[in-house]
Enzyme design. Structure first.
Site, PDB file in Angstrom:
ATOM      1  N   ALA A 179      39.858  90.602 -14.210  1.00 40.95           N
ATOM      2  CA  ALA A 179      41.222  90.142 -13.959  1.00 40.95           C
ATOM      3  C   ALA A 179      41.394  88.662 -14.274  1.00 40.95           C
ATOM      4  CB  ALA A 179      41.616  90.422 -12.513  1.00 40.95           C
ATOM      5  N   THR A 180      40.346  87.862 -14.134  1.00 45.42           N
ATOM      6  CA  THR A 180      40.475  86.446 -14.462  1.00 45.42           C
ATOM      7  C   THR A 180      40.841  86.271 -15.925  1.00 45.42           C
ATOM      8  OG1 THR A 180      39.017  85.616 -12.724  1.00 45.42           O
ATOM      9  CG2 THR A 180      39.189  84.286 -14.719  1.00 45.42           C
ATOM     10  N   ASN A 198      45.103  88.488  -2.038  1.00 42.86           N
ATOM     11  CA  ASN A 198      43.688  88.772  -1.821  1.00 42.86           C
ATOM     12  C   ASN A 198      43.129  88.183  -0.537  1.00 42.86           C
ATOM     13  OD1 ASN A 198      44.221  86.339  -3.511  1.00 42.86           O
ATOM     14  ND2 ASN A 198      42.045  85.981  -3.200  1.00 42.86           N
ATOM     15  N   GLN A 226      44.288  93.573  -6.347  1.00 42.25           N
ATOM     16  CA  GLN A 226      43.990  94.017  -4.990  1.00 42.25           C
ATOM     17  C   GLN A 226      44.794  95.239  -4.574  1.00 42.25           C
ATOM     18  OE1 GLN A 226      41.610  92.984  -3.193  1.00 42.25           O
ATOM     19  NE2 GLN A 226      41.081  90.949  -3.920  1.00 42.25           N
ATOM     20  N   SER A 282      41.178  94.715 -12.214  1.00 42.90           N
ATOM     21  CA  SER A 282      39.740  94.523 -12.340  1.00 42.90           C
ATOM     22  C   SER A 282      38.994  95.717 -11.781  1.00 42.90           C
ATOM     23  CB  SER A 282      39.316  93.257 -11.592  1.00 42.90           C
ATOM     24  OG  SER A 282      37.952  92.962 -11.821  1.00 42.90           O
ATOM     25  N   GLY A 283      37.914  96.121 -12.442  1.00 40.71           N
ATOM     26  CA  GLY A 283      37.167  97.292 -12.031  1.00 40.71           C
ATOM     27  C   GLY A 283      36.527  97.181 -10.666  1.00 40.71           C
ATOM     28  N   HIS A 284      35.991  96.015 -10.333  1.00 45.69           N
ATOM     29  CA  HIS A 284      35.198  95.920  -9.104  1.00 45.69           C
ATOM     30  C   HIS A 284      36.052  95.784  -7.848  1.00 45.69           C
ATOM     31  CE1 HIS A 284      35.117  91.463  -8.106  1.00 45.69           C
ATOM     32  NE2 HIS A 284      35.721  91.464  -9.278  1.00 45.69           N
ATOM     33  N   THR A 289      33.302  93.005 -29.130  1.00 49.71           N
ATOM     34  CA  THR A 289      32.844  94.381 -28.995  1.00 49.71           C
ATOM     35  C   THR A 289      33.030  94.856 -27.560  1.00 49.71           C
ATOM     36  OG1 THR A 289      31.208  94.062 -30.740  1.00 49.71           O
ATOM     37  CG2 THR A 289      30.869  95.926 -29.239  1.00 49.71           C
ATOM     38  N   CYS A 341      36.362  83.651  -4.833  1.00 46.30           N
ATOM     39  CA  CYS A 341      36.457  82.832  -6.040  1.00 46.30           C
ATOM     40  C   CYS A 341      36.669  81.360  -5.727  1.00 46.30           C
ATOM     41  CB  CYS A 341      37.588  83.342  -6.929  1.00 46.30           C
ATOM     42  SG  CYS A 341      37.270  84.994  -7.575  1.00 46.30           S
TER      43      CYS A 341
END
Length: 397
Positions: free
Chosen positions: A83-84, A159, A187, A207-209, A245, A331
């Site tokens: 996301a950043t 967040n 979030q 974001s995935g995490h 890639t 962060c």
């Protein structure tokens, strides 16, 4: 028995209550990634041969899963490192096409810092204030939008305090003034319904995490017709909008996490709200001066941010090595300054330093909640900040 992935609440084991910082990898997501970690499946998704074509099909399936979760189209999904990067790409990619940039005062640093850099470069940037619950001032937003074409960046859910913004109303204002609406939905997506078309969102970061997916992968939704200047140049991948890639295993994991979120979020939302209320009730019973931060009726079900006057929150965490909780955003955890989010909603610096953030997740159990509450209240009693009596935790509702 606790669900797979749960951390047992017992002596010597860490209880993980920091899901706002990162969620654990869901076993179903890991299973979706494993084939692409097999060396026999090696292939660059941008190569013109069968191995590359197989890898690219996995990338396209991932885009389909992401798009389905947010109501977009696969062709509108740009895969990023998280996301950043997505937030940076959104702001820098559109800034030259607008006259002003409007961001809320409680955005993530990956929005506030690019906005500050753009301001330093001559852009007109305005911070939009919030009320004490963290909700943006829509009247002020409308006034600013009347002053010229704008990029508006307002997160779906905060967040630190979990406040949910009214995306529909913000999107409607942006449509009425031909503004570009970007939302960092990182979030929100694990538990909240997002529809980019219905809510008027032109750019959306994720974001995935934060979705029980892998770290190191995210995405930016870009509505068809929105011109975007790339941040990186190279091989022309992803239509020239983001070179590099693509990581097939990570993309497969993100797509699977998004599909799983679509199936699970209603049940997760209900369960997390019960556990959050259980934790808050236990803490309030033992420490009556404790205050909750954020909009109580418009907040993420798994997020709880509280202030206890007189507490040094960072010092308290040193006495709780078996609990993974935080004092704010991961962060900005190395910063000595108090949380900009808590300051923006009206807390003093002292109150901000007396605040704790809990992030509950899909595998959090009632047993863990009770254990955490007992440990925290015991540590508070040692500091004279909680009642000198055993606290019985309320039954789950």
């Amino acid at each position: 028995m606790p669900a797979s992935g749960s951390v047992m609440a017992q002596e010597g084991r860490l209880i993980y209550l920091d899901h706002m910082a990162s969620t654990p990898l869901d076993p179903e997501v890991r299973a979706a990634m494993e084939p692409w970690l097999d060396p026999t499946q090696a292939g660059n998704p941008h190569s013109e041969h069968p191995a590359g074509w197989r890898a690219m099909r996995a990338i396209e399936r991932a885009r389909e899963g992401i798009a389905a979760l947010i109501g977009g189209r696969p062709s509108e999904i740009i895969l990023t490192s998280g996301a950043t990067e997505a937030n940076n790409l959104a702001l820098f990619g559109v800034a030259q096409s607008v006259e002003q940039i409007i961001v809320s005062a409680i955005e993530h640093p990956s929005v506030l810092e690019p906005a500050a850099a753009l301001r330093a470069g001559g852009a007109r940037v305005t911070l939009l204030a919030t009320d004490t619950g963290g909700r943006v001032d829509l009247g002020e937003l409308e006034r600013l939008l009347a002053e010229g074409p704008a990029l508006v960046s307002i997160m779906a859910a905060n967040n630190e305090i979990g406040t949910l913004q009214s995306l529909e109303r913000i999107g409607a204002l942006c449509r009425d003034h031909a503004a570009i609406f970007h939302s960092d939905a990182t979030q929100a997506l694990a538990t909240e319904e997002i529809d980019v078309e219905a809510q008027g969102i032109a750019l959306l970061s994720l974001s995935g995490h934060k979705l029980y997916g892998p770290q190191g992968i995210g995405a930016l939704y870009v509505k068809g017709g929105v011109a975007l200047r790339p941040l990186t140049y190279g091989g022309g991948q992803q239509g020239g909008r983001r070179a590099g890639t693509l990581p097939v295993a990570l993309a497969a994991g993100l797509g699977a996490a998004c599909r799983l979120a679509g199936e699970r979020r209603a049940a997760d939302r209900e369960q997390l709200a019960r556990l959050r209320d259980r934790l808050l009730a236990a803490l309030r019973q033992g420490a009556p001066t404790l205050r909750r931060n954020g909009a109580e009726q418009e907040g993420l079900p798994g997020c709880l941010n509280v202030t206890l006057p007189g507490l040094d929150a960072a010092d308290l965490l040193l006495d709780l090595p078996d609990l993974a909780i935080s004092t704010g955003s991961a962060c900005s955890s190395t910063a000595e300054a108090p949380s900009h989010v808590l300051r923006a909603i009206g807390l003093t610096a002292e109150e901000a330093h007396a605040s704790l953030r809990f992030g509950l997740g899909r595998y959090t159990t009632a047993e863990e909640i009770d254990w955490a509450a007992e440990r925290i209240l015991a540590a508070l009693r040692d500091r004279g900040l909680a009642a000198e009596r055993a606290v019985r935790h309320p039954a789950a509702r």
